[in-house]
Design a protein around this motif. Structure first.
Motif, PDB file in Angstrom:
ATOM      1  N   TYR A  76       0.795  -1.222   0.000  1.00 31.57           N
ATOM      2  CA  TYR A  76       0.000   0.000   0.000  1.00 31.57           C
ATOM      3  C   TYR A  76       0.834   1.282   0.000  1.00 31.57           C
ATOM      4  N   GLU A  77       2.096   1.207   0.419  1.00 32.18           N
ATOM      5  CA  GLU A  77       2.936   2.407   0.363  1.00 32.18           C
ATOM      6  C   GLU A  77       3.077   2.871  -1.089  1.00 32.18           C
ATOM      7  N   CYS A 131      -4.165 -14.760   2.134  1.00 28.55           N
ATOM      8  CA  CYS A 131      -4.439 -13.341   2.352  1.00 28.55           C
ATOM      9  C   CYS A 131      -5.834 -13.185   2.947  1.00 28.55           C
ATOM     10  N   THR A 166       8.121  -0.946   8.580  1.00 27.23           N
ATOM     11  CA  THR A 166       8.547  -0.854   7.162  1.00 27.23           C
ATOM     12  C   THR A 166       9.217   0.500   6.892  1.00 27.23           C
ATOM     13  N   ASN A 214       7.640  -7.675  -3.471  1.00 23.02           N
ATOM     14  CA  ASN A 214       7.304  -8.681  -2.451  1.00 23.02           C
ATOM     15  C   ASN A 214       8.005  -8.402  -1.122  1.00 23.02           C
ATOM     16  N   ARG A 219      11.540  -9.444   4.646  1.00 22.64           N
ATOM     17  CA  ARG A 219      10.136  -9.395   5.050  1.00 22.64           C
ATOM     18  C   ARG A 219       9.828 -10.563   5.979  1.00 22.64           C
ATOM     19  N   SER A 230       2.641 -10.340   7.133  1.00 27.55           N
ATOM     20  CA  SER A 230       3.922 -10.465   6.409  1.00 27.55           C
ATOM     21  C   SER A 230       4.453  -9.093   6.035  1.00 27.55           C
ATOM     22  N   LYS A 232       6.559  -6.017   4.942  1.00 25.70           N
ATOM     23  CA  LYS A 232       7.617  -5.964   3.921  1.00 25.70           C
ATOM     24  C   LYS A 232       8.697  -4.923   4.253  1.00 25.70           C
TER      25      LYS A 232
HETATM   26  N1  MTE Z   1       3.823  -4.712   4.047  1.00 24.94           N
HETATM   27  C1  MTE Z   1       3.821  -3.395   3.796  1.00 24.94           C
HETATM   28  N2  MTE Z   1       4.859  -2.667   4.206  1.00 24.94           N
HETATM   29  N3  MTE Z   1       2.795  -2.775   3.141  1.00 24.94           N
HETATM   30  C2  MTE Z   1       1.693  -3.469   2.735  1.00 24.94           C
HETATM   31  O1  MTE Z   1       0.771  -2.873   2.155  1.00 24.94           O
HETATM   32  N4  MTE Z   1       0.554  -5.637   2.660  1.00 24.94           N
HETATM   33  C3  MTE Z   1       0.374  -6.875   3.417  1.00 24.94           C
HETATM   34  C4  MTE Z   1       1.659  -7.682   3.528  1.00 24.94           C
HETATM   35  N5  MTE Z   1       2.779  -6.818   3.858  1.00 24.94           N
HETATM   36  C5  MTE Z   1       1.644  -4.862   2.998  1.00 24.94           C
HETATM   37  C6  MTE Z   1       2.769  -5.469   3.638  1.00 24.94           C
HETATM   38  C7  MTE Z   1      -0.686  -7.706   2.869  1.00 24.94           C
HETATM   39  S1  MTE Z   1      -2.277  -7.149   3.100  1.00 24.94           S
HETATM   40  C8  MTE Z   1      -0.433  -8.889   2.245  1.00 24.94           C
HETATM   41  S2  MTE Z   1      -1.711  -9.934   1.783  1.00 24.94           S
HETATM   42  C9  MTE Z   1       0.957  -9.312   1.938  1.00 24.94           C
HETATM   43  O2  MTE Z   1       1.901  -8.324   2.295  1.00 24.94           O
HETATM   44  C10 MTE Z   1       1.053  -9.604   0.462  1.00 24.94           C
HETATM   45  O3  MTE Z   1       2.314 -10.126   0.146  1.00 24.94           O
HETATM   46  P1  MTE Z   1       2.699 -10.318  -1.403  1.00 24.94           P
HETATM   47  O4  MTE Z   1       2.375  -9.040  -2.101  1.00 24.94           O
HETATM   48  O5  MTE Z   1       4.155 -10.627  -1.415  1.00 24.94           O
HETATM   49  O6  MTE Z   1       1.870 -11.450  -1.910  1.00 24.94           O
END
Ligand code: MTE
Length: 313
Positions: A76-77, A131, A166, A214, A219, A230, A232
Motif C-alpha cells: 500500500y505504500e 491473504c 517498514t 514482495n 520481510r 507479512s 515488507k
Molecule cells: N507490508 C507493507 N509494508 N505494506 C503493505 O501494504 N501488505 C500486506 C503484507 N505486507 C503490505 C505489507 C498484505 S495485506 C499482504 S496480503 C501481503 O503483504 C502480500 O504479500 P505479497 O504481495 O508478497 O503477496
C-alpha cells in the motif's frame, strides 16, 4: 529447523516454477532456432528444486507460478492496486539497507543487512500463504528463522512482544500521500510466536532474491497467519513489554485483530473466511476450503490453548 520431506512423491505433485521458467526459455530458444524444445534439458532443471524441504502442509498443493506471485502484490505504500504496486515498487531503494534493533534488548543497534545475513542460516521452505482477502498461494521462500536473529540480540526478560516497521521512502512511495493505513506500516508478534521455528524472515523466493514488490530485502512470513502479518521491507525491530499497535488493527480494529490467525470459523465482518481462491487457478476451479491455522495447527495450535480465538482474532 529444516522441514523434512517424508513423502518422496510430493515433489511430483508440485509444479516447479523453475521448470516453468526454464521450459519457457527453452521453448522460446527452440522457436528462434526452428527446433523443438528439449525435454531432457527441462528435466535437468527440475533437479534444482529437489533439495527443497516440503512440509506436510503443502502436500498435494501446487506451487504458485512465479509470474503470479510477483505480479499480484499488496504494498500500500506504493498503491492499493495489486498491479500498480508491483510496477511502482521497482523504485524502492534497497541498498544499502540497515535494520535498527531497539527496545527491551541487550544488544540494540543499527545492523547492516549484509552483516545480519552472515550470522544466520538461509533455508528454502515452501509455505502456504493466505491473504485476508481470501486468495491463497504456495510460495517457496528463502530465509532464516526469526529466532536466529532474536537469540543474537538477546531480548531482556521484559520483552513480551516484537514490533516490526517498514521503511518510509516518500519520494518513491506515492501511497504514503493517502491515509489508507497509518504510516509507517507496522506489525507485531507475541514473543513465543516470533520464536516459533516456522516464523521466517524471508530474503528471497523461487531461488531468487526477494523482488522489491514482495518486500525486498527483508520481510516477515508467518505461515499460519493472514498475509497482512507479512510486513515488507523491514527497517526496525523493537522488543516491547506491551502489545504494539499494528497498521491494519489501528485502521480498522473491528476487521483486523492483533493475532490474525487464519481461521475459517471467524468471518471477516464483510465476507466469509471459509474458502479461498487459489491464485492463478482457472475461474472454473472451485475455491479451496480454508484450514484453521492455514493447515499448520499441528505445529502452532498449542501457542493459543485456552484462548478464545473469536475474541482474539
Ligand atoms: N507490508 C507493507 N509494508 N505494506 C503493505 O501494504 N501488505 C500486506 C503484507 N505486507 C503490505 C505489507 C498484505 S495485506 C499482504 S496480503 C501481503 O503483504 C502480500 O504479500 P505479497 O504481495 O508478497 O503477496
Amino acid at each position: 529447523m529444516l522441514i523434512k520431506n517424508d513423502d518422496a512423491s510430493l515433489t511430483k505433485e508440485v509444479t516447479d516454477p523453475q521448470v516453468f521458467k526454464a521450459r519457457r526459455k527453452i521453448i522460446q530458444a527452440a522457436i528462434a532456432l526452428g527446433a523443438t524444445a528439449s525435454v531432457s534439458a527441462a528435466a535437468n532443471e527440475k533437479k534444482a528444486y529437489q533439495h527443497v524441504p516440503i512440509g506436510p502442509y503443502s502436500k498435494k498443493l501446487q506451487v504458485t507460478d512465479y509470474e503470479d506471485a510477483i505480479n499480484y502484490t499488496n504494498f500500500y505504500e506504493f498503491s492499493t492496486n495489486k498491479k500498480d504496486s508491483t510496477v511502482l515498487a521497482q523504485a524502492l531503494k534497497i541498498s544499502p539497507w540497515q535494520v535498527l534493533i531497539e527496545g527491551e534488548v541487550d544488544k540494540p543497534g543499527l545492523y547492516d543487512f549484509e552483516d545480519i545475513l552472515k550470522k544466520v542460516n538461509l533455508e528454502e521452505r515452501i509455505y502456504r500463504f493466505r491473504c485476508v482477502e481470501a486468495w491463497s498461494m504456495v510460495v517457496p521462500w528463502i530465509g532464516f528463522p526469526l529466532h536466529q536473529l532474536i537469540k543474537q540480540v538477546q531480548p531482556t526478560s521484559r520483552a513480551k512482544f516484537v514490533e516490526f516497521t517498514t521503511v518510509l521512502q516518500p519520494d518513491v512511495m506515492p501511497g504514503l500521500r493517502y491515509s489508507s493505513l497509518k504510516w509507517p506500516y507496522t506489525e507485531g508478534l507475541r514473543m513465543d510466536e516470533a520464536m516459533h521455528p516456522l516464523t521466517l524472515m524471508a530474503t528471497g523466493m523461487y531461488d531468487e532474491k526477494l523482488p522489491k514488490q514482495n518486500g525486498a530485502p527483508l520481510r516477515l512470513v508467518v505461515p499460519w497467519k493472514y498475509g497482512f502479518k507479512s510486513i515488507k521491507s523491514i527497517i526496525k525491530i523493537r522488543f516491547l513489554e506491551n502489545m504494539p499497535s499494528t497498521a491494519w488493527n489501528t485502521s480498522a480494529p473491528g476487521e483486523y485483530g492483533f493475532y490474525a490467525n487464519v481461521n475459517p470459523a471467524v468471518p471477516h465482518p464483510r465476507w466469509s473466511q471459509a474458502r479461498e481462491r487459489v491464485l492463478g487457478a482457472s475461474i472454473f476451479t472451485p475455491k479451496r476450503k480454508t484450514e484453521k491455522f492455514n493447515g499448520y495447527g499441528e505445529q502452532v495450535a498449542a501457542l493459543y490453548s485456552g484462548m478464545n480465538l473469536k475474541k482474539y482474532y
